[in-house]
Scaffold this motif. Structure first.
Motif, PDB file in Angstrom:
ATOM      1  N   ASP A   1       0.812  -1.213   0.000  1.00 21.18           N
ATOM      2  CA  ASP A   1       0.000   0.000   0.000  1.00 21.18           C
ATOM      3  C   ASP A   1       0.847   1.266   0.000  1.00 21.18           C
ATOM      4  OD1 ASP A   1       0.960  -0.567   2.514  1.00 21.18           O
ATOM      5  OD2 ASP A   1      -0.804   0.173   3.579  1.00 21.18           O
ATOM      6  N   ASN A   2       2.169   1.098  -0.020  1.00 20.15           N
ATOM      7  CA  ASN A   2       3.089   2.243  -0.064  1.00 20.15           C
ATOM      8  C   ASN A   2       4.432   1.748  -0.586  1.00 20.15           C
ATOM      9  OD1 ASN A   2       3.910   4.955   0.359  1.00 20.15           O
ATOM     10  ND2 ASN A   2       4.848   4.380   2.298  1.00 20.15           N
ATOM     11  N   ALA A   3       4.429   1.251  -1.841  1.00 16.63           N
ATOM     12  CA  ALA A   3       5.594   0.544  -2.381  1.00 16.63           C
ATOM     13  C   ALA A   3       6.682   1.512  -2.830  1.00 16.63           C
ATOM     14  CB  ALA A   3       5.170  -0.344  -3.546  1.00 16.63           C
ATOM     15  N   THR A   4       7.762   1.517  -2.092  1.00 16.08           N
ATOM     16  CA  THR A   4       8.938   2.289  -2.473  1.00 16.08           C
ATOM     17  C   THR A   4       9.826   1.437  -3.380  1.00 16.08           C
ATOM     18  OG1 THR A   4       9.924   1.579  -0.377  1.00 16.08           O
ATOM     19  CG2 THR A   4       8.945   3.779  -0.443  1.00 16.08           C
ATOM     20  N   GLU A   5      10.851   2.056  -3.939  1.00 26.74           N
ATOM     21  CA  GLU A   5      11.659   1.400  -4.972  1.00 26.74           C
ATOM     22  C   GLU A   5      12.420   0.178  -4.481  1.00 26.74           C
ATOM     23  OE1 GLU A   5      10.846   5.523  -6.435  1.00 26.74           O
ATOM     24  OE2 GLU A   5      11.332   4.602  -4.497  1.00 26.74           O
ATOM     25  N   ASP A   6      12.573   0.005  -3.171  1.00 28.72           N
ATOM     26  CA  ASP A   6      13.316  -1.130  -2.634  1.00 28.72           C
ATOM     27  C   ASP A   6      12.457  -2.388  -2.467  1.00 28.72           C
ATOM     28  OD1 ASP A   6      11.895   0.291  -0.661  1.00 28.72           O
ATOM     29  OD2 ASP A   6      13.069  -0.631   0.942  1.00 28.72           O
ATOM     30  N   LYS A   7      11.159  -2.281  -2.710  1.00 27.88           N
ATOM     31  CA  LYS A   7      10.278  -3.442  -2.562  1.00 27.88           C
ATOM     32  C   LYS A   7      10.478  -4.403  -3.736  1.00 27.88           C
ATOM     33  CE  LYS A   7       7.955  -2.270   1.179  1.00 27.88           C
ATOM     34  NZ  LYS A   7       8.777  -1.136   1.582  1.00 27.88           N
ATOM     35  N   LEU A   8      10.378  -5.692  -3.459  1.00 25.38           N
ATOM     36  CA  LEU A   8      10.507  -6.697  -4.514  1.00 25.38           C
ATOM     37  C   LEU A   8       9.476  -7.782  -4.261  1.00 25.38           C
ATOM     38  CD1 LEU A   8      12.239  -7.421  -7.018  1.00 25.38           C
ATOM     39  CD2 LEU A   8      13.587  -8.900  -5.527  1.00 25.38           C
ATOM     40  N   GLY A   9       8.477  -7.852  -5.120  1.00 22.34           N
ATOM     41  CA  GLY A   9       7.410  -8.819  -4.949  1.00 22.34           C
ATOM     42  C   GLY A   9       7.690 -10.126  -5.667  1.00 22.34           C
ATOM     43  N   TYR A  10       6.696 -10.977  -5.677  1.00 20.22           N
ATOM     44  CA  TYR A  10       6.807 -12.328  -6.238  1.00 20.22           C
ATOM     45  C   TYR A  10       6.323 -12.349  -7.689  1.00 20.22           C
ATOM     46  CZ  TYR A  10       5.486 -17.203  -7.115  1.00 20.22           C
ATOM     47  OH  TYR A  10       5.326 -18.445  -7.655  1.00 20.22           O
ATOM     48  N   ILE A  11       7.112 -12.987  -8.546  1.00 20.84           N
ATOM     49  CA  ILE A  11       6.720 -13.231  -9.935  1.00 20.84           C
ATOM     50  C   ILE A  11       6.760 -14.732 -10.174  1.00 20.84           C
ATOM     51  CG2 ILE A  11       7.336 -12.917 -12.365  1.00 20.84           C
ATOM     52  CD1 ILE A  11       8.489 -10.198 -11.642  1.00 20.84           C
ATOM     53  N   ASP A  12       5.653 -15.299 -10.619  1.00 15.43           N
ATOM     54  CA  ASP A  12       5.558 -16.733 -10.875  1.00 15.43           C
ATOM     55  C   ASP A  12       6.166 -17.032 -12.238  1.00 15.43           C
ATOM     56  OD1 ASP A  12       4.927 -19.357 -11.272  1.00 15.43           O
ATOM     57  OD2 ASP A  12       2.781 -19.163 -10.855  1.00 15.43           O
ATOM     58  N   LEU A  13       7.381 -17.565 -12.243  1.00 17.56           N
ATOM     59  CA  LEU A  13       8.101 -17.799 -13.500  1.00 17.56           C
ATOM     60  C   LEU A  13       7.541 -18.964 -14.305  1.00 17.56           C
ATOM     61  CD1 LEU A  13      11.799 -17.108 -12.473  1.00 17.56           C
ATOM     62  CD2 LEU A  13      10.117 -15.575 -13.468  1.00 17.56           C
ATOM     63  N   SER A  14       6.602 -19.727 -13.726  1.00 16.11           N
ATOM     64  CA  SER A  14       5.960 -20.796 -14.495  1.00 16.11           C
ATOM     65  C   SER A  14       4.906 -20.231 -15.443  1.00 16.11           C
ATOM     66  CB  SER A  14       5.321 -21.821 -13.556  1.00 16.11           C
ATOM     67  OG  SER A  14       4.181 -21.279 -12.900  1.00 16.11           O
ATOM     68  N   LYS A  15       4.504 -18.979 -15.231  1.00 16.88           N
ATOM     69  CA  LYS A  15       3.528 -18.322 -16.099  1.00 16.88           C
ATOM     70  C   LYS A  15       4.260 -17.654 -17.250  1.00 16.88           C
ATOM     71  CE  LYS A  15       0.219 -19.378 -13.211  1.00 16.88           C
ATOM     72  NZ  LYS A  15      -0.725 -20.464 -13.513  1.00 16.88           N
ATOM     73  N   VAL A  16       3.868 -17.957 -18.472  1.00 19.26           N
ATOM     74  CA  VAL A  16       4.618 -17.478 -19.632  1.00 19.26           C
ATOM     75  C   VAL A  16       4.611 -15.956 -19.719  1.00 19.26           C
ATOM     76  CG1 VAL A  16       2.658 -17.622 -21.250  1.00 19.26           C
ATOM     77  CG2 VAL A  16       4.998 -17.877 -22.102  1.00 19.26           C
ATOM     78  N   ARG A  17       3.528 -15.306 -19.247  1.00 21.61           N
ATOM     79  CA  ARG A  17       3.471 -13.857 -19.331  1.00 21.61           C
ATOM     80  C   ARG A  17       4.483 -13.173 -18.409  1.00 21.61           C
ATOM     81  NH1 ARG A  17       2.145  -9.261 -17.551  1.00 21.61           N
ATOM     82  NH2 ARG A  17       1.017  -7.675 -18.763  1.00 21.61           N
ATOM     83  N   SER A  18       5.057 -13.930 -17.497  1.00 19.72           N
ATOM     84  CA  SER A  18       6.055 -13.364 -16.591  1.00 19.72           C
ATOM     85  C   SER A  18       7.312 -12.910 -17.325  1.00 19.72           C
ATOM     86  CB  SER A  18       6.432 -14.381 -15.507  1.00 19.72           C
ATOM     87  OG  SER A  18       5.322 -14.656 -14.674  1.00 19.72           O
ATOM     88  N   CYS A  19       7.408 -13.261 -18.613  1.00 19.88           N
ATOM     89  CA  CYS A  19       8.553 -12.799 -19.406  1.00 19.88           C
ATOM     90  C   CYS A  19       8.670 -11.280 -19.370  1.00 19.88           C
ATOM     91  CB  CYS A  19       8.445 -13.281 -20.850  1.00 19.88           C
ATOM     92  SG  CYS A  19       6.979 -12.660 -21.726  1.00 19.88           S
ATOM     93  N   TYR A  20       7.540 -10.572 -19.319  1.00 25.88           N
ATOM     94  CA  TYR A  20       7.594  -9.108 -19.383  1.00 25.88           C
ATOM     95  C   TYR A  20       8.123  -8.487 -18.085  1.00 25.88           C
ATOM     96  CZ  TYR A  20       6.261  -4.238 -19.970  1.00 25.88           C
ATOM     97  OH  TYR A  20       6.291  -2.870 -20.033  1.00 25.88           O
ATOM     98  N   PRO A  21       7.510  -8.749 -16.924  1.00 29.83           N
ATOM     99  CA  PRO A  21       8.073  -8.150 -15.709  1.00 29.83           C
ATOM    100  C   PRO A  21       9.499  -8.620 -15.433  1.00 29.83           C
ATOM    101  CG  PRO A  21       6.361  -9.757 -15.156  1.00 29.83           C
ATOM    102  CD  PRO A  21       6.271  -9.510 -16.626  1.00 29.83           C
ATOM    103  N   GLU A  22       9.776  -9.884 -15.776  1.00 33.36           N
ATOM    104  CA  GLU A  22      11.136 -10.377 -15.535  1.00 33.36           C
ATOM    105  C   GLU A  22      12.137  -9.686 -16.452  1.00 33.36           C
ATOM    106  OE1 GLU A  22      13.508 -12.565 -12.975  1.00 33.36           O
ATOM    107  OE2 GLU A  22      11.334 -12.264 -12.956  1.00 33.36           O
ATOM    108  N   SER A  23      11.708  -9.322 -17.676  1.00 35.72           N
ATOM    109  CA  SER A  23      12.606  -8.594 -18.584  1.00 35.72           C
ATOM    110  C   SER A  23      12.934  -7.218 -18.009  1.00 35.72           C
ATOM    111  CB  SER A  23      11.966  -8.458 -19.971  1.00 35.72           C
ATOM    112  OG  SER A  23      10.936  -7.479 -19.993  1.00 35.72           O
ATOM    113  N   LYS A  24      11.983  -6.596 -17.333  1.00 36.20           N
ATOM    114  CA  LYS A  24      12.233  -5.297 -16.724  1.00 36.20           C
ATOM    115  C   LYS A  24      13.227  -5.420 -15.577  1.00 36.20           C
ATOM    116  CE  LYS A  24       9.615  -2.918 -19.439  1.00 36.20           C
ATOM    117  NZ  LYS A  24      10.254  -2.042 -20.456  1.00 36.20           N
TER     118      LYS A  24
END
Length: 352
Positions: free
Chosen positions: A161-184
């Motif tokens: 609810d107040n995400a600063t630049e040091d936050k790192l959330g979860y990305i499910d790499l088994s989902k093919v669409r995760s290619c985009y956030p992971e590329s960033k």
């Protein structure tokens, strides 16, 4: 000549915020992905400043399709400061001009392509960024801003609810669409690695979803669909429950932020570029109320199979932009104004 009065107001806003100091005057700026929304507005804002603030900036607009670029910049083709360059960013940069600044907006952003061409999404992002960084490594007076995304965060469990630049959330790499956030993520890491190892002036701008004047009427993303529903007096149809929370920024405010980071951003750092926040369902209700005068309703119709739509997973996230505001960023538009200015810009083309 710019006939869209809304865009003209935006370019004047950017010119006063960015170019009046003369910081970028007499320089050469390479803009990749120049026919995309952000890239094209960056280029046009520079060309506007050349005419109205005597900035004398040469713009190298890196594009894949010259004919598309000619259409995108039809109002500026006679401008000697605009150079359209068909550049393959997947190969090392070979360019005669001295480049002072790079704004790297090029990216595959279509949700459908993230599902159907995930390797292309990843490799295009990585290889293009690597090649630009190698150029800067050999030309250390050049500065770059990499255009990242709020999707960098994935699903943040704590502090969402107040995400600063040091936050790192979860990305499910088994989902093919995760290619985009992971590329960033990997491109930001690459920028930071080059900044640290080779002392390069490179930082990243994590853009919220950016829209407003300048978005083409053909755009089919959710916000554009909502606006068109209001214009057509038709109900807004949601294919999800709309619980995902989005972060938004007006087009001109985002361009202003990018130039601010190009001049003042700290090397190896990332900055959130966001000033409005809403769930999808609340944004739909805002459009139905404020743009359609409450004469349409929001209807939820969830398909049996959502897998082919390429939607991002449900995310609860509110970005904190204090780090960028500390540099002096003062965005001008709230969410309602973003929609109204986009629609008014569309209508100005209808009157031609």
């Amino acid at each position: 000549m710019i006939t869209d009065t809304i865009l003209k107001e935006d370019f004047e806003f950017i010119s006063k915020k960015v170019f009046h100091t003369g910081y970028f005057s007499n320089s050469t700026i390479l803009v990749t992905g120049a026919t995309g929304l952000v890239g094209s507005l960056v280029v046009k804002s520079i060309l506007y400043a050349n005419k109205n603030a005597k900035a004398n900036i040469t713009v190298l607009a890196s594009v894949r399709d010259i004919e598309k670029a000619k259409n995108t910049f039809s109002d500026f083709l006679s401008d000697k400061n605009l150079k359209l360059v068909a550049m393959n960013l997947l190969e090392p940069l070979v360019i005669d001009e001295r480049i002072d600044y790079v704004i790297h907006t090029a990216s595959i952003t279509a949700s459908k392509e993230m599902v159907e061409n995930p390797t292309g999404v990843l490799l295009t992002a990585f290889e293009s960024t690597k090649n630009l960084l190698n150029y800067i490594k050999n030309n250390k007076n050049c500065k770059m801003v990499y255009i990242s995304s709020m999707e960098y965060y994935g699903q943040v469990a704590e502090g969402y609810d107040n995400a600063t630049e040091d936050k790192l959330g979860y990305i499910d790499l088994s989902k093919v669409r995760s290619c985009y956030p992971e590329s960033k993520r990997v491109c930001e890491a690459l920028c930071n690695a080059y900044a640290a190892q080779y002392d390069l002036s490179v930082c990243s701008a994590r853009l919220a979803q950016t829209f407003g004047a300048g978005v083409p009427f053909s755009d089919n993303r959710v916000f554009a669909q909502f606006a068109k529903s209001a214009m057509n007096h038709s109900d807004i149809i949601l294919h999800t429950t709309g619980e995902s929370e989005g972060n938004y920024c007006y087009t001109a405010d985002a361009v202003y932020a990018i130039f601010l980071l190009l001049s003042q951003g700290e090397k190896g750092q990332s900055y959130n570029v966001a000033c409005n926040h809403s769930s999808i369902i609340n944004m739909a209700k805002l459009v139905a109320d404020k743009l359609a005068n409450n004469q349409i309703k929001v209807d939820i119709q969830i398909p049996d199979d959502l897998s082919n739509y390429g939607y991002a997973p449900t995310v609860k996230l509110k970005l904190n932009s204090d780090k960028l505001r500390a540099l002096g960023w003062q965005p001008a538009m709230d969410l309602e104004s973003m929609f109204k200015r986009m629609v008014n810009s569309w209508k100005s083309y209808e009157k031609k």
